[in-house]
Scaffold this active site. Structure first.
Site, PDB file in Angstrom:
ATOM      1  N   HIS A 147     -76.998  84.559 -63.438  1.00  8.33           N
ATOM      2  CA  HIS A 147     -76.248  84.569 -62.181  1.00  8.33           C
ATOM      3  C   HIS A 147     -77.130  84.193 -60.997  1.00  8.33           C
ATOM      4  O   HIS A 147     -78.358  84.230 -61.073  1.00  8.33           O
ATOM      5  CB  HIS A 147     -75.641  85.953 -61.929  1.00  8.33           C
ATOM      6  N   HIS A 148     -76.437  83.923 -59.876  1.00  2.00           N
ATOM      7  CA  HIS A 148     -77.092  83.689 -58.586  1.00  2.00           C
ATOM      8  C   HIS A 148     -77.886  84.939 -58.170  1.00  2.00           C
ATOM      9  O   HIS A 148     -77.503  86.070 -58.524  1.00  2.00           O
ATOM     10  CB  HIS A 148     -76.031  83.349 -57.523  1.00  2.00           C
ATOM     11  N   GLY A 169     -70.487  92.418 -64.978  1.00  4.77           N
ATOM     12  CA  GLY A 169     -69.287  93.047 -65.548  1.00  4.77           C
ATOM     13  C   GLY A 169     -68.797  92.271 -66.761  1.00  4.77           C
ATOM     14  O   GLY A 169     -68.348  92.862 -67.751  1.00  4.77           O
ATOM     15  N   LYS A 175     -76.548  88.492 -56.542  1.00  9.01           N
ATOM     16  CA  LYS A 175     -75.736  89.465 -57.284  1.00  9.01           C
ATOM     17  C   LYS A 175     -76.436  90.823 -57.287  1.00  9.01           C
ATOM     18  O   LYS A 175     -77.627  90.904 -57.586  1.00  9.01           O
ATOM     19  CB  LYS A 175     -75.510  88.962 -58.712  1.00  9.01           C
TER      20      LYS A 175
HETATM   21  N1  LIG Z   1     -63.909  89.041 -61.754  1.00  9.13           N
HETATM   22  C1  LIG Z   1     -64.413  87.863 -61.401  1.00  9.13           C
HETATM   23  O1  LIG Z   1     -63.972  86.799 -61.878  1.00  9.13           O
HETATM   24  C2  LIG Z   1     -65.521  87.812 -60.397  1.00  9.13           C
HETATM   25  C3  LIG Z   1     -66.037  88.979 -59.942  1.00  9.13           C
HETATM   26  N2  LIG Z   1     -66.996  88.981 -58.976  1.00  9.13           N
HETATM   27  C4  LIG Z   1     -67.393  90.286 -58.471  1.00  9.13           C
HETATM   28  O2  LIG Z   1     -66.778  90.456 -57.206  1.00  9.13           O
HETATM   29  C5  LIG Z   1     -67.601  91.275 -56.375  1.00  9.13           C
HETATM   30  C6  LIG Z   1     -67.873  90.547 -55.062  1.00  9.13           C
HETATM   31  O3  LIG Z   1     -68.650  89.409 -55.308  1.00  9.13           O
HETATM   32  P1  LIG Z   1     -69.047  88.427 -54.109  1.00  9.13           P
HETATM   33  O4  LIG Z   1     -67.821  87.934 -53.410  1.00  9.13           O
HETATM   34  O5  LIG Z   1     -69.992  87.460 -54.685  1.00  9.13           O
HETATM   35  O6  LIG Z   1     -69.826  89.445 -53.155  1.00  9.13           O
HETATM   36  P2  LIG Z   1     -70.020  89.377 -51.567  1.00  9.13           P
HETATM   37  O7  LIG Z   1     -71.114  90.330 -51.252  1.00  9.13           O
HETATM   38  O8  LIG Z   1     -70.143  87.962 -51.125  1.00  9.13           O
HETATM   39  O9  LIG Z   1     -68.628  89.928 -50.993  1.00  9.13           O
HETATM   40  C7  LIG Z   1     -68.267  91.276 -50.943  1.00  9.13           C
HETATM   41  C8  LIG Z   1     -67.612  91.509 -49.607  1.00  9.13           C
HETATM   42  O10 LIG Z   1     -67.071  92.822 -49.582  1.00  9.13           O
HETATM   43  C9  LIG Z   1     -67.404  93.396 -48.325  1.00  9.13           C
HETATM   44  N3  LIG Z   1     -67.327  94.849 -48.368  1.00  9.13           N
HETATM   45  C10 LIG Z   1     -68.315  95.751 -48.651  1.00  9.13           C
HETATM   46  N4  LIG Z   1     -67.824  97.002 -48.551  1.00  9.13           N
HETATM   47  C11 LIG Z   1     -66.528  96.888 -48.190  1.00  9.13           C
HETATM   48  C12 LIG Z   1     -65.508  97.833 -47.926  1.00  9.13           C
HETATM   49  N5  LIG Z   1     -65.723  99.156 -48.015  1.00  9.13           N
HETATM   50  N6  LIG Z   1     -64.280  97.376 -47.580  1.00  9.13           N
HETATM   51  C13 LIG Z   1     -64.052  96.063 -47.460  1.00  9.13           C
HETATM   52  N7  LIG Z   1     -64.981  95.111 -47.708  1.00  9.13           N
HETATM   53  C14 LIG Z   1     -66.208  95.522 -48.065  1.00  9.13           C
HETATM   54  C15 LIG Z   1     -68.808  92.868 -48.049  1.00  9.13           C
HETATM   55  O11 LIG Z   1     -69.176  93.047 -46.699  1.00  9.13           O
HETATM   56  P3  LIG Z   1     -70.760  93.217 -46.356  1.00  9.13           P
HETATM   57  O12 LIG Z   1     -71.409  91.972 -46.858  1.00  9.13           O
HETATM   58  O13 LIG Z   1     -70.771  93.363 -44.868  1.00  9.13           O
HETATM   59  O14 LIG Z   1     -71.217  94.439 -47.094  1.00  9.13           O
HETATM   60  C16 LIG Z   1     -68.607  91.402 -48.426  1.00  9.13           C
HETATM   61  O15 LIG Z   1     -68.041  90.657 -47.374  1.00  9.13           O
HETATM   62  C17 LIG Z   1     -68.841  91.607 -57.209  1.00  9.13           C
HETATM   63  O16 LIG Z   1     -68.677  92.840 -57.845  1.00  9.13           O
HETATM   64  C18 LIG Z   1     -68.872  90.485 -58.230  1.00  9.13           C
HETATM   65  O17 LIG Z   1     -69.532  90.843 -59.413  1.00  9.13           O
HETATM   66  C19 LIG Z   1     -67.498  87.832 -58.474  1.00  9.13           C
HETATM   67  C20 LIG Z   1     -67.046  86.622 -58.935  1.00  9.13           C
HETATM   68  C21 LIG Z   1     -66.014  86.515 -59.935  1.00  9.13           C
HETATM   69  O1  LIG Z   2     -71.207  88.423 -59.015  1.00  6.89           O
HETATM   70  C1  LIG Z   2     -70.731  87.365 -59.507  1.00  6.89           C
HETATM   71  O2  LIG Z   2     -70.967  86.261 -59.032  1.00  6.89           O
HETATM   72  C2  LIG Z   2     -69.875  87.466 -60.685  1.00  6.89           C
HETATM   73  N1  LIG Z   2     -69.504  88.649 -61.073  1.00  6.89           N
HETATM   74  C3  LIG Z   2     -68.666  88.946 -62.176  1.00  6.89           C
HETATM   75  C4  LIG Z   2     -69.408  89.747 -63.202  1.00  6.89           C
HETATM   76  O3  LIG Z   2     -70.173  90.656 -62.828  1.00  6.89           O
HETATM   77  O4  LIG Z   2     -69.232  89.493 -64.401  1.00  6.89           O
HETATM   78  C5  LIG Z   2     -67.950  87.733 -62.720  1.00  6.89           C
HETATM   79  C6  LIG Z   2     -68.757  86.485 -62.704  1.00  6.89           C
HETATM   80  O5  LIG Z   2     -69.730  86.585 -63.669  1.00  6.89           O
HETATM   81  C7  LIG Z   2     -69.365  86.240 -61.335  1.00  6.89           C
END
Ligand SMILES: NC(=O)C1=CN([C@@H]2O[C@H](COP(=O)(O)OP(=O)(O)OC[C@H]3O[C@@H](n4cnc5c(N)ncnc54)[C@H](OP(=O)(O)O)[C@@H]3O)[C@@H](O)[C@H]2O)C=CC1
Ligand SMILES: O=C(O)C1=N[C@H](C(=O)O)C[C@H](O)C1
Length: 253
Positions: free
Chosen positions: A139-140, A149, A143
């Protein structure tokens, strides 16, 4: 005269994050839904209910996601959850919250990319036929959680399939080990986590048995790869009350 259905009212939590921002753009571009509330860190969750959100999409962090789901359940809003960090205990808690609300749906989807969902299913199918299997997720570097997950879910599925088929423990002669050299165990499956600049989300499941290996690899090269799965989930969740784990539950696999 035919009447056009009202657009589905969608709220997004984590709306300013990498995934949340992509979800907002995608939902706005879809003809049958609209973003009615965008919530990020520091914003009121009540904005979602005030805006009349019917479905909430959560991409936040493992630290806060349980509070967000609780809010959605309490306010009768379906929740499509992409955030990572779920284990059996957390899933049990969500199921308990849902018990008195039989019409409400929560989807916890470790990965929304269709290829990743298929890859997890293929891994489950292959598991009984190989002596050995290990998972490598890449991953990037921004993360926050490891293992991913997706990797944890994949390893659990493989481990359960191996147990159900009565497969012997994996051969491994390691007796001397530097900490972390053999990854972390999920069930009986070792998971290795790489964090590299330039990557988005990638996974290899490597199976081995006498004279052959099988490698299942999936690559998300752009966060757009997750969007068809998110749209499918938002459109389908009302037809899937209760707790669902994995987008495959909506895909008839
Ligand atoms: N299921 C899937 O297909 C995928 C899952 N993911 C998962 O999704 C999650 C997010 O990933 P990603 O978008 O890269 O992460 P980011 O950190 O870019 O985004 C998360 C966002 O949530 C905000 N946040 C934090 N706390 C709160 C809160 N209490 N209420 C509302 N917003 C909040 C953060 O704000 P701040 O930065 O100010 O803390 C940030 O803007 C991770 O767990 C990742 O593993 C990611 C990609 C695909
Ligand atoms: O944090 C991410 O980027 C991603 N999170 C998810 C994970 O934890 O599996 C899904 C995907 O791999 C991208």
């Amino acid at each position: 005269m035919t009447t056009q259905a009202e657009p589905l009212r969608v709220g997004v939590i984590g709306a300013r994050g990498r995934m949340g921002a992509e979800v907002c753009r995608t939902v706005e571009a879809a003809p049958d839904m609209e973003v009615v509330a965008m919530v990020d860190a520091g914003d009121w969750l009540f904005n979602l209910a005030d805006a009349g959100a019917q479905v909430v999409v959560d991409f936040t962090s493992p630290d806060v996601v349980m509070d967000n789901i609780r809010f959605c359940v309490d306010n009768d809003i379906h929740a499509v959850v992409g955030t990572s960090g779920f284990d059996a205990q957390r899933l049990g808690t969500v199921a308990e919250w849902l018990a008195p609300k039989p019409e409400l749906g929560v989807l916890i989807a470790p990965n929304f990319a269709i290829g990743a969902v298929l890859s997890m299913r293929f891994a489950e199918l292959a598991a009984p036929y190989y002596e050995s299997v290990e998972v490598i997720e890449l991953h990037h570097p921004r993360k926050v959680d490891a293992p991913s997950g997706t990797a944890a879910h994949t390893a659990r599925l493989i481990s359960q399939a191996r147990e159900a088929a009565g497969v012997d423990p994996m051969p491994d002669a390691t007796t001397q080990e530097a900490p972390g050299a053999r990854g972390t165990l999920v069930g009986d499956v070792r998971v290795h986590s790489l964090r590299l600049a330039g990557l988005i989300a990638h996974q290899e499941v490597v199976f081995g048995t006498e004279g052959e290996t099988l490698t299942l690899r999936h690559d998300s090269l752009d966060r757009k790869s997750f969007m068809p799965g998110v749209l499918l989930a938002v459109r389908s969740i009302a037809k899937h009350p209760g707790l669902s784990v994995g987008l495959d539950k909506y895909m008839d696999l």
